[in-house]
Design a protein around this motif. Structure first.
Motif, PDB file in Angstrom:
ATOM      1  N   VAL A 193     -88.998   8.586 -85.392  1.00 16.81           N
ATOM      2  CA  VAL A 193     -88.846   9.984 -85.800  1.00 16.81           C
ATOM      3  C   VAL A 193     -87.660  10.044 -86.754  1.00 16.81           C
ATOM      4  O   VAL A 193     -86.541   9.702 -86.382  1.00 16.81           O
ATOM      5  CB  VAL A 193     -88.616  10.894 -84.585  1.00 16.81           C
ATOM      6  N   GLN A 194     -87.931  10.451 -87.977  1.00 22.55           N
ATOM      7  CA  GLN A 194     -86.883  10.460 -89.002  1.00 22.55           C
ATOM      8  C   GLN A 194     -85.810  11.500 -88.668  1.00 22.55           C
ATOM      9  O   GLN A 194     -86.126  12.656 -88.388  1.00 22.55           O
ATOM     10  CB  GLN A 194     -87.495  10.756 -90.364  1.00 22.55           C
ATOM     11  N   PRO A 195     -84.533  11.081 -88.665  1.00 19.61           N
ATOM     12  CA  PRO A 195     -83.448  12.027 -88.373  1.00 19.61           C
ATOM     13  C   PRO A 195     -83.457  13.203 -89.353  1.00 19.61           C
ATOM     14  O   PRO A 195     -83.669  13.033 -90.551  1.00 19.61           O
ATOM     15  CB  PRO A 195     -82.185  11.182 -88.541  1.00 19.61           C
ATOM     16  N   GLY A 196     -83.240  14.399 -88.824  1.00 21.26           N
ATOM     17  CA  GLY A 196     -83.198  15.605 -89.643  1.00 21.26           C
ATOM     18  C   GLY A 196     -84.555  16.197 -89.965  1.00 21.26           C
ATOM     19  O   GLY A 196     -84.637  17.172 -90.712  1.00 21.26           O
ATOM     20  N   SER A 197     -85.628  15.635 -89.421  1.00 22.66           N
ATOM     21  CA  SER A 197     -86.961  16.109 -89.782  1.00 22.66           C
ATOM     22  C   SER A 197     -87.628  16.974 -88.715  1.00 22.66           C
ATOM     23  O   SER A 197     -88.669  17.559 -88.970  1.00 22.66           O
ATOM     24  CB  SER A 197     -87.870  14.915 -90.088  1.00 22.66           C
ATOM     25  N   VAL A 198     -87.034  17.078 -87.537  1.00 17.17           N
ATOM     26  CA  VAL A 198     -87.675  17.809 -86.441  1.00 17.17           C
ATOM     27  C   VAL A 198     -87.468  19.314 -86.615  1.00 17.17           C
ATOM     28  O   VAL A 198     -86.348  19.790 -86.721  1.00 17.17           O
ATOM     29  CB  VAL A 198     -87.121  17.356 -85.071  1.00 17.17           C
ATOM     30  N   VAL A 199     -88.598  20.048 -86.651  1.00 17.58           N
ATOM     31  CA  VAL A 199     -88.577  21.499 -86.784  1.00 17.58           C
ATOM     32  C   VAL A 199     -89.541  22.072 -85.752  1.00 17.58           C
ATOM     33  O   VAL A 199     -90.724  21.740 -85.747  1.00 17.58           O
ATOM     34  CB  VAL A 199     -89.009  21.957 -88.199  1.00 17.58           C
ATOM     35  N   ARG A 200     -89.019  22.920 -84.879  1.00 17.77           N
ATOM     36  CA  ARG A 200     -89.878  23.576 -83.879  1.00 17.77           C
ATOM     37  C   ARG A 200     -90.422  24.850 -84.512  1.00 17.77           C
ATOM     38  O   ARG A 200     -89.679  25.684 -85.009  1.00 17.77           O
ATOM     39  CB  ARG A 200     -89.098  23.865 -82.613  1.00 17.77           C
ATOM     40  N   ASP A 201     -91.762  24.983 -84.468  1.00 13.48           N
ATOM     41  CA  ASP A 201     -92.437  26.096 -85.121  1.00 13.48           C
ATOM     42  C   ASP A 201     -93.416  26.724 -84.130  1.00 13.48           C
ATOM     43  O   ASP A 201     -94.575  26.342 -84.061  1.00 13.48           O
ATOM     44  CB  ASP A 201     -93.169  25.579 -86.361  1.00 13.48           C
ATOM     45  N   GLY A 202     -92.928  27.655 -83.319  1.00 15.73           N
ATOM     46  CA  GLY A 202     -93.773  28.283 -82.304  1.00 15.73           C
ATOM     47  C   GLY A 202     -94.200  27.259 -81.262  1.00 15.73           C
ATOM     48  O   GLY A 202     -93.372  26.660 -80.595  1.00 15.73           O
ATOM     49  N   ASP A 223     -96.080  13.023 -92.372  1.00 16.43           N
ATOM     50  CA  ASP A 223     -95.750  14.325 -91.799  1.00 16.43           C
ATOM     51  C   ASP A 223     -96.640  14.553 -90.592  1.00 16.43           C
ATOM     52  O   ASP A 223     -97.870  14.453 -90.679  1.00 16.43           O
ATOM     53  CB  ASP A 223     -95.975  15.436 -92.823  1.00 16.43           C
ATOM     54  N   VAL A 224     -96.023  14.861 -89.440  1.00 11.65           N
ATOM     55  CA  VAL A 224     -96.755  15.050 -88.194  1.00 11.65           C
ATOM     56  C   VAL A 224     -96.562  16.486 -87.715  1.00 11.65           C
ATOM     57  O   VAL A 224     -95.445  17.012 -87.746  1.00 11.65           O
ATOM     58  CB  VAL A 224     -96.264  14.074 -87.098  1.00 11.65           C
ATOM     59  N   VAL A 225     -97.653  17.115 -87.287  1.00 12.20           N
ATOM     60  CA  VAL A 225     -97.605  18.415 -86.638  1.00 12.20           C
ATOM     61  C   VAL A 225     -98.161  18.201 -85.241  1.00 12.20           C
ATOM     62  O   VAL A 225     -99.353  17.929 -85.069  1.00 12.20           O
ATOM     63  CB  VAL A 225     -98.440  19.467 -87.397  1.00 12.20           C
ATOM     64  N   HIS A 226     -97.282  18.293 -84.247  1.00  7.37           N
ATOM     65  CA  HIS A 226     -97.704  18.085 -82.863  1.00  7.37           C
ATOM     66  C   HIS A 226     -97.873  19.436 -82.187  1.00  7.37           C
ATOM     67  O   HIS A 226     -96.954  20.253 -82.167  1.00  7.37           O
ATOM     68  CB  HIS A 226     -96.686  17.241 -82.092  1.00  7.37           C
ATOM     69  N   LEU A 227     -99.053  19.680 -81.636  1.00  6.43           N
ATOM     70  CA  LEU A 227     -99.322  20.920 -80.922  1.00  6.43           C
ATOM     71  C   LEU A 227     -98.998  20.740 -79.456  1.00  6.43           C
ATOM     72  O   LEU A 227     -99.514  19.826 -78.815  1.00  6.43           O
ATOM     73  CB  LEU A 227    -100.783  21.325 -81.101  1.00  6.43           C
ATOM     74  N   GLY A 228     -98.143  21.590 -78.934  1.00  7.72           N
ATOM     75  CA  GLY A 228     -97.732  21.492 -77.545  1.00  7.72           C
ATOM     76  C   GLY A 228     -96.271  21.119 -77.445  1.00  7.72           C
ATOM     77  O   GLY A 228     -95.599  20.822 -78.431  1.00  7.72           O
ATOM     78  N   ASP A 229     -95.781  21.148 -76.217  1.00  5.01           N
ATOM     79  CA  ASP A 229     -94.388  20.797 -75.973  1.00  5.01           C
ATOM     80  C   ASP A 229     -94.198  19.289 -76.026  1.00  5.01           C
ATOM     81  O   ASP A 229     -94.962  18.550 -75.407  1.00  5.01           O
ATOM     82  CB  ASP A 229     -93.935  21.297 -74.597  1.00  5.01           C
ATOM     83  N   PRO A 230     -93.183  18.829 -76.735  1.00  5.24           N
ATOM     84  CA  PRO A 230     -92.896  17.393 -76.723  1.00  5.24           C
ATOM     85  C   PRO A 230     -92.266  17.000 -75.392  1.00  5.24           C
ATOM     86  O   PRO A 230     -91.737  17.856 -74.682  1.00  5.24           O
ATOM     87  CB  PRO A 230     -91.920  17.212 -77.878  1.00  5.24           C
ATOM     88  N   PRO A 231     -92.304  15.728 -75.050  1.00  2.00           N
ATOM     89  CA  PRO A 231     -91.633  15.278 -73.821  1.00  2.00           C
ATOM     90  C   PRO A 231     -90.150  15.627 -73.859  1.00  2.00           C
ATOM     91  O   PRO A 231     -89.553  15.734 -74.932  1.00  2.00           O
ATOM     92  CB  PRO A 231     -91.839  13.760 -73.831  1.00  2.00           C
ATOM     93  N   GLY A 232     -89.546  15.774 -72.694  1.00  2.00           N
ATOM     94  CA  GLY A 232     -88.144  16.167 -72.600  1.00  2.00           C
ATOM     95  C   GLY A 232     -87.178  15.207 -73.256  1.00  2.00           C
ATOM     96  O   GLY A 232     -86.093  15.603 -73.657  1.00  2.00           O
ATOM     97  N   VAL A 233     -87.551  13.935 -73.384  1.00  6.30           N
ATOM     98  CA  VAL A 233     -86.647  12.952 -73.980  1.00  6.30           C
ATOM     99  C   VAL A 233     -86.897  12.766 -75.477  1.00  6.30           C
ATOM    100  O   VAL A 233     -86.313  11.896 -76.106  1.00  6.30           O
ATOM    101  CB  VAL A 233     -86.750  11.592 -73.249  1.00  6.30           C
ATOM    102  N   PHE A 234     -87.763  13.601 -76.063  1.00  8.96           N
ATOM    103  CA  PHE A 234     -88.057  13.513 -77.495  1.00  8.96           C
ATOM    104  C   PHE A 234     -86.830  13.883 -78.302  1.00  8.96           C
ATOM    105  O   PHE A 234     -86.206  14.911 -78.066  1.00  8.96           O
ATOM    106  CB  PHE A 234     -89.217  14.458 -77.838  1.00  8.96           C
ATOM    107  N   GLN A 235     -86.472  13.019 -79.257  1.00 10.26           N
ATOM    108  CA  GLN A 235     -85.333  13.295 -80.128  1.00 10.26           C
ATOM    109  C   GLN A 235     -85.472  12.528 -81.424  1.00 10.26           C
ATOM    110  O   GLN A 235     -86.298  11.631 -81.555  1.00 10.26           O
ATOM    111  CB  GLN A 235     -84.016  12.936 -79.438  1.00 10.26           C
ATOM    112  N   GLU A 236     -84.655  12.884 -82.387  1.00  8.73           N
ATOM    113  CA  GLU A 236     -84.665  12.234 -83.691  1.00  8.73           C
ATOM    114  C   GLU A 236     -84.158  10.804 -83.579  1.00  8.73           C
ATOM    115  O   GLU A 236     -83.311  10.497 -82.741  1.00  8.73           O
ATOM    116  CB  GLU A 236     -83.797  13.013 -84.666  1.00  8.73           C
ATOM    117  N   GLY A 237     -84.687   9.926 -84.401  1.00 13.29           N
ATOM    118  CA  GLY A 237     -84.216   8.555 -84.468  1.00 13.29           C
ATOM    119  C   GLY A 237     -84.790   7.619 -83.421  1.00 13.29           C
ATOM    120  O   GLY A 237     -84.405   6.463 -83.362  1.00 13.29           O
ATOM    121  N   GLN A 238     -85.697   8.090 -82.592  1.00 13.94           N
ATOM    122  CA  GLN A 238     -86.281   7.217 -81.581  1.00 13.94           C
ATOM    123  C   GLN A 238     -87.749   6.954 -81.889  1.00 13.94           C
ATOM    124  O   GLN A 238     -88.369   7.640 -82.689  1.00 13.94           O
ATOM    125  CB  GLN A 238     -86.111   7.808 -80.185  1.00 13.94           C
ATOM    126  N   GLY A 239     -88.289   5.941 -81.243  1.00 17.45           N
ATOM    127  CA  GLY A 239     -89.674   5.571 -81.460  1.00 17.45           C
ATOM    128  C   GLY A 239     -90.619   6.575 -80.837  1.00 17.45           C
ATOM    129  O   GLY A 239     -90.337   7.152 -79.790  1.00 17.45           O
TER     130      GLY A 239
END
Length: 132
Positions: free
Chosen positions: A58-67, A82-98
C-alpha cells in the motif's frame, strides 16, 4: 516363474495406488493454492480479464476513506494500480504494508476489490503501560 507373477501383480497394484494417491493430492493442493499477480503483471489487464488477485504494498500517502469505500494505490515499485475496496478494511490495514486484494478491473482502469487481506508480522507487542 510362478513367483514372478504375484510380485508383478503386487508391483502393478502398488504403482497404480501411488499414482492415484499422487493425483488426489495434486488436485486437492490445487484448490488450496492462492495465486496473485503483481501490479506490474496486471498493467496490461483490463475489465475483460475477469476476477483476479493482486498483491503488493500500500503506497504511503495514498489511502483515502470515501464513505463505505477505501481508495489506495497498490505498488510493487515498478507499477501502480488504483484500488477501490468496498467495505471496511481490516483493523491492521495501514500504509506501507503488504496487501492482497481480490476483484476485477472496471472500465475506468481502477481495480474494484471486495476482499482485502493484509500481510502483517506474526509477533504481538503489547501496548506500553501508561504511567499514572
Amino acid at each position: 516363474m510362478r513367483l514372478a507373477r504375484p510380485r508383478t501383480r503386487l508391483l502393478v497394484v502398488a504403482v497404480t495406488a501411488l499414482a492415484a494417491i499422487g493425483l488426489l493430492a495434486a488436485s486437492g493442493l490445487d484448490d488450496s493454492l492462492v495465486y496473485y499477480r503483481s501490479p506490474a503483471e496486471a498493467a496490461s489487464l483490463s475489465a475483460a480479464d475477469g476476477r483476479l488477485r493482486l498483491g503488493g504494498l500500500v503506497q504511503p500517502g495514498s489511502v483515502v476513506r470515501d464513505g463505505e469505500a477505501v481508495r489506495f494505490v497498490l505498488t510493487d515499485g515498478v507499477a501502480d494500480v488504483d484500488v477501490v475496496h468496498l467495505g471496511d478494511p481490516p483493523g491492521v490495514f495501514q500504509e506501507g504494508q503488504g496487501a492482497l486484494v481480490e476483484g476485477a478491473f472496471d472500465n475506468d482502469g481502477a481495480f474494484r476489490s471486495d476482499l482485502l487481506i493484509v500481510k502483517h508480522s506474526n509477533t504481538y507487542e503489547a501496548a506500553p503501560e501508561a504511567r499514572p
